[in-house]
Enzyme design. Sequence first.
Site, PDB file in Angstrom:
ATOM      1  N   HIS A 171       8.789   1.058   3.782  1.00 33.29           N
ATOM      2  CA  HIS A 171       9.798   1.019   4.845  1.00 33.29           C
ATOM      3  C   HIS A 171      10.665  -0.220   4.613  1.00 33.29           C
ATOM      4  CE1 HIS A 171       7.226  -2.074   6.472  1.00 33.29           C
ATOM      5  NE2 HIS A 171       6.236  -1.228   6.624  1.00 33.29           N
TER       6      HIS A 171
ATOM      7  N   ASP B 110       2.136  -9.093   9.111  1.00 29.99           N
ATOM      8  CA  ASP B 110       0.697  -9.293   8.912  1.00 29.99           C
ATOM      9  C   ASP B 110       0.445 -10.787   8.702  1.00 29.99           C
ATOM     10  OD1 ASP B 110      -0.182  -6.395   8.772  1.00 29.99           O
ATOM     11  OD2 ASP B 110       1.379  -6.435   7.258  1.00 29.99           O
TER      12      ASP B 110
ATOM     13  N   HIS C 131       9.061  -3.556   3.555  1.00 30.42           N
ATOM     14  CA  HIS C 131       8.756  -3.730   2.126  1.00 30.42           C
ATOM     15  C   HIS C 131      10.017  -4.052   1.329  1.00 30.42           C
ATOM     16  CE1 HIS C 131       5.492  -0.832   3.426  1.00 30.42           C
ATOM     17  NE2 HIS C 131       4.778  -1.795   2.887  1.00 30.42           N
TER      18      HIS C 131
ATOM     19  N   GLN D 298      -3.041 -12.058   7.532  1.00 33.27           N
ATOM     20  CA  GLN D 298      -3.182 -11.719   6.114  1.00 33.27           C
ATOM     21  C   GLN D 298      -2.413 -12.709   5.240  1.00 33.27           C
ATOM     22  OE1 GLN D 298      -2.771  -7.596   4.431  1.00 33.27           O
ATOM     23  NE2 GLN D 298      -0.688  -8.273   4.001  1.00 33.27           N
TER      24      GLN D 298
ATOM     25  N   MET E 153       0.849  -1.190   0.000  1.00 33.92           N
ATOM     26  CA  MET E 153       0.000   0.000   0.000  1.00 33.92           C
ATOM     27  C   MET E 153       0.888   1.244   0.000  1.00 33.92           C
ATOM     28  SD  MET E 153      -3.511  -0.889   1.929  1.00 33.92           S
ATOM     29  CE  MET E 153      -3.031  -0.417   3.594  1.00 33.92           C
ATOM     30  N   GLY E 154       2.164   1.069  -0.341  1.00 37.47           N
ATOM     31  CA  GLY E 154       3.067   2.215  -0.432  1.00 37.47           C
ATOM     32  C   GLY E 154       3.551   2.679   0.932  1.00 37.47           C
TER      33      GLY E 154
ATOM     34  N   VAL F 178      10.680  -7.330   9.579  1.00 43.42           N
ATOM     35  CA  VAL F 178      11.850  -6.470   9.780  1.00 43.42           C
ATOM     36  C   VAL F 178      11.530  -5.520  10.932  1.00 43.42           C
ATOM     37  CG1 VAL F 178      13.347  -4.737   8.730  1.00 43.42           C
ATOM     38  CG2 VAL F 178      12.467  -6.637   7.352  1.00 43.42           C
TER      39      VAL F 178
ATOM     40  N   GLN G  58     -10.495  -2.577   2.095  1.00 41.85           N
ATOM     41  CA  GLN G  58     -10.021  -3.262   3.295  1.00 41.85           C
ATOM     42  C   GLN G  58     -10.021  -2.354   4.526  1.00 41.85           C
ATOM     43  OE1 GLN G  58      -6.122  -4.030   1.373  1.00 41.85           O
ATOM     44  NE2 GLN G  58      -5.233  -3.665   3.374  1.00 41.85           N
TER      45      GLN G  58
ATOM     46  N   GLY H 108       4.767  -9.968   4.103  1.00 39.82           N
ATOM     47  CA  GLY H 108       5.509  -9.901   5.348  1.00 39.82           C
ATOM     48  C   GLY H 108       4.825 -10.678   6.461  1.00 39.82           C
TER      49      GLY H 108
END
Lengths: 282, 282
Positions: B34, B150, B37, B153, B30-31, B176, B61, B147
């Site tokens: 960090h 989440d 990502h 998810q 979602m941009g 991370v 969401q 990641g």
Amino acid sequence: MKTIISPLKITEFIRQARRKGKKVGFVPTMGYLHDGHLALVKSAKRDNDVIVMSIFVNPTQFGPKEDYAKYPRDFKRDAHLAKKEGVDVIFYPTAKDMYLANHSTYVTVENLSNNLCGRSRPGHFRGVATVVAKLFNIIPADSAYFGQKDAQQAFIIKRMARDLNIPINVKIVPTVREKDGLAMSSRNVYLNKSQRREGATLFRSLSLAKRLIRQGERNSSKIIKAVRDFINRNNFARIDYISIVNTDTLRDIKKLKGQVLIAIAAYFGKTRLIDNVILKVR
Amino acid sequence: MKTIISPLKITEFIRQARRKGKKVGFVPTMGYLHDGHLALVKSAKRDNDVIVMSIFVNPTQFGPKEDYAKYPRDFKRDAHLAKKEGVDVIFYPTAKDMYLANHSTYVTVENLSNNLCGRSRPGHFRGVATVVAKLFNIIPADSAYFGQKDAQQAFIIKRMARDLNIPINVKIVPTVREKDGLAMSSRNVYLNKSQRREGATLFRSLSLAKRLIRQGERNSSKIIKAVRDFINRNNFARIDYISIVNTDTLRDIKKLKGQVLIAIAAYFGKTRLIDNVILKVR
């Protein structure tokens, strides 16, 4: 003609065909083929080089009181008919391979699933949308072919493929009918002689509706009443619904305008038959 | 590095790459990138030739009272970071192109979506599963990277891809962390100084849980109580949940056995942070 049972193997088969530049047409069915299915194959053959048919009686689209267990099945006959019609490969998976342990994912097409058959068959279109999403991923064809007889299903699948960005062209093929107008359906085998004869009333009542519209009638309630009276006068069917809806929303409309769907469902004994007509009204 | 806005164009781009025999790795985001990502990009680069990142703040969401409007966005910065990390193409669609008029189709992953974050964010995972199903069809990559932060998810998406026969390998990449252990999250920018400091308690409480398990504790309630006490002793966070679940079902378990997920969500002021650890317990 090949028969492939494994989802992974059919995916590989389709990919190889497309890598060679072949156009692939997909005809999903629950088997017990009739001329309606074969018309889908004929349409598919006009646009494609390779024709895949799936035969899978999908458990998730049957309600707990519906006819999943006794739904008619005859793979040998189906394979014979498919081959004669020019199908290149049948995908014939097991329920266990289609729904793995802990299957949890369902696809719903809201709004379009609530009206018409969705009212009397809760969960049906969730099962349909789910299995077709799966089949579209297993069989990444160029185009897929659905019969207009199941108009709500066809519109739901068209919307589902668009909304989930599935790159398969969904095509709707006109209903194939018996000589007296009864829409072909695998469930017609359930009908006894008098039910079979009465079944054709659905088609005749839709023809009446078309005639009224041609004569200028645009009021839904009046058309629906005329259709209902016609069916009640001519047989003992128990009408489930007679609806006139907009084809974008599948919501009931009061005044006919634009593309409309006139859809009927009725029980002949325990057998539920459906039929419909799609019209452009000015 | 290319930026592609059109769904159809990115699909064509991916297809061309794969036709040339390139392996394609996909990192959906979602941009507001960090290091978490960027770790996904690093993992993707290890397995693939072409790296696609999507940047899309997905409206479906977010709950009506959640932070969709104010979710942090900075495309220029994201593009710069992505390029530096070796991303080949960013897919940056508009909400209008992702959700066409009359969008009606949703993907739900039952069971896995009800517990943990699903309790306090009704509809959240339906939105996630729907947009990821769409993205997987738009970007037919070999593998996609999510990641572990989440975790629910990630498990939901893994199940969704399996259940819908989407031929993309879903990979889960370790969380991370900042130096003090706080899991990286785009939402960390919402934290003030003391909240930022207290945020690290989540990680330390999970380390406590791991220590207890290493020492032989197998009773969920005891571990949960210890974690709760630790967090309450050390800060003012309002705990949303502390749960220990089986990773297949995401259901609470009483005794730890097999692969388990210990997951925490807590509010620091208005900001909800989550963290977790996955363990194999004998």
